[in-house]
Design an enzyme around this catalytic site. Structure first.
Site, short mmCIF file in Angstrom:
data_model
loop_
_atom_site.label_atom_id
_atom_site.label_comp_id
_atom_site.label_asym_id
_atom_site.label_seq_id
_atom_site.Cartn_x
_atom_site.Cartn_y
_atom_site.Cartn_z
CE LYS A 1 -1.20 -67.51 15.28
NZ LYS A 1 -2.47 -67.63 16.01
CB SER B 1 5.14 -71.93 17.14
OG SER B 1 5.63 -70.92 18.01
#
Length: 412
Positions: free
Chosen positions: A52, A306
């Site tokens: 992110k 992720s």
């Protein structure tokens, strides 16, 4: 005008002033299991343990280049986006106001405050994310701050595409397939836009938050009526408008959903076998390998792990859900006769591998029978078939409530 690929390359190059590229590692365990060359793109190893911060960096970089006097950034997030924004606020020397739901675990709040330091302020607002988002946007309107979307922003999508740039640089050729998680769509839209039709894709969602599948079925983003927040990094009620525009032509067969309980088995496998800590959303791509096993045999596959922001206080829940999924833990309501020796008779039916994990009387005032909630762990799912045959033969009445969501919610 520069192409999307060129902009993504520029974003990736600029990031090297802030953090190193994440490794692309061959995983022997998964490669042997699936008969393929499985590579993990370890986004769980960024400074904030998720991808992110890439989108946050690129969006903030571009805003500050266009308007250098921008002094405050605002976001709404319960997790990884908040940490990425906090990290970049400190890097760029600007102030950030981060709105988080009141229900956010203290571990995530603490991590966000650690990454941002004196550059950020955390505001806990609302029990649900929609309330938190509304408060953040209202605050932006009042203060003139710049709102940073977690995914539905072209600069964020471009920043997430830096994952693809690194993959291309780290491989001699291109993979046959990339498997990656989908929440709001920023990562998948960025990677797919960068590579185009050069390879196959599998986009993975948690079953309790399948907003991409819903959008593909409807032909446009739709809002899910209910979501399961277990895989909170990917459990999104509505995919972004901009991200879906880049994913709308995806073949629906390439968008898979995985049950949250099965996801728990993958998290435990990666922890126990590989020593890799993944949060639920971070394990989605690895978990989906079993859904595409026939398609990937003999191929080169990249799985994007992720995120690794896992609170180990959740480990008992993960283990419980994994055990229930593979069938080695069950819960029963047993109707036990109120006579001497009834409990002893039941206990003799348990096998050598069976263990009582929960025992609780639910009705203590019945004259002839008492209802008992009992949880049993065992080593093999077949052991329950033996136990259930014994219960029936002895005339015991029971009900398996392991997969009864309503009863399990109140009793387990």
């Amino acid at each position: 005008m520069k192409s999307f690929q060129d902009r993504a390359r520029e974003a990736e190059a600029a990031m090297r002033e802030v953090f190193a590229e994440t490794p692309l590692q061959r995983n022997d365990h998964l490669s042997d299991r699936f008969g393929a060359d499985i590579l993990l793109k370890r986004e769980d190893l960024t400074p904030v343990r998720s991808y992110k911060l890439r989108g946050a960096f690129n969006a903030m970089r571009k805003v500050l280049a266009a308007a250098p006097d921008t002094s405050r950034f605002v976001c709404a997030s319960a997790g990884n986006h908040a940490q990425g924004v906090a990290f970049m606020c400190r890097h760029f020397g600007v102030q950030g106001t981060i709105f988080m739901p009141v229900t956010t675990p203290q571990q995530k709040i603490g991590q966000t405050e650690k990454f941002g330091g004196s550059s950020i302020e955390v505001r806990l607002t609302g029990d649900y994310f929609d309330d938190t988002l509304a408060a953040a946007q209202s605050y932006c309107d009042q203060t003139g701050g710049h709102f940073l979307s977690p995914f539905d922003d072209e600069d964020v999508i471009e920043g997430q595409a830096s994952v693809a740039v690194e993959i291309m640089q780290q491989m001699e050729g291109l993979p046959d397939r990339i498997i990656m998680p989908v929440g709001g769509g920023g990562l998948s839209a960025g990677i797919r836009s960068f590579f185009g039709a050069k390879m196959g894709y599998t986009l993975v969602e948690p079953a309790g938050g399948a907003c991409l599948n819903a959008a593909l079925a409807a032909g446009a983003p739709v809002t899910l009526g209910q979501i399961d927040n277990f895989a909170d990094g990917a459990a999104v009620a509505r995919i972004g408008e901009r991200t879906f525009a880049r994913l709308a032509d995806l073949d629906p067969s390439d968008a898979v959903t995985v049950p949250e309980d099965r996801l728990c088995t993958t998290m435990l496998e990666m922890l126990n076998v590989e020593g890799v800590v993944l949060e639920p959303a971070g394990a989605l791509a690895v978990d989906a390998l079993s859904d595409v096993a026939e398609e990937i045999a003999g191929k080169t596959v990249v799985c994007v792990t992720s995120g690794g922001n896992f609170d180990f206080e959740r480990l008992p829940e993960v283990k419980e859900r994994a055990q229930r999924y593979i069938g080695v833990k069950k819960y029963f309501i047993l109707r036990l006769p109120q006579r001497p020796g009834a409990l002893k008779e039941f206990l003799t039916m348990l096998g050598p591998e069976d263990d009582i994990a929960r025992f609780e009387y639910l009705k203590k005032s019945a004259r002839n029978f008492g209802s008992v909630l009992i949880g049993i762990e065992t080593n093999r799912a077949d052991n329950f078939l033996v136990l259930e045959r014994k219960l029936v033969a002895a005339g015991f009445t029971y009900r398996d409530i392991t997969n009864d969501d309503v009863l399990a919610q109140f009793l387990i």
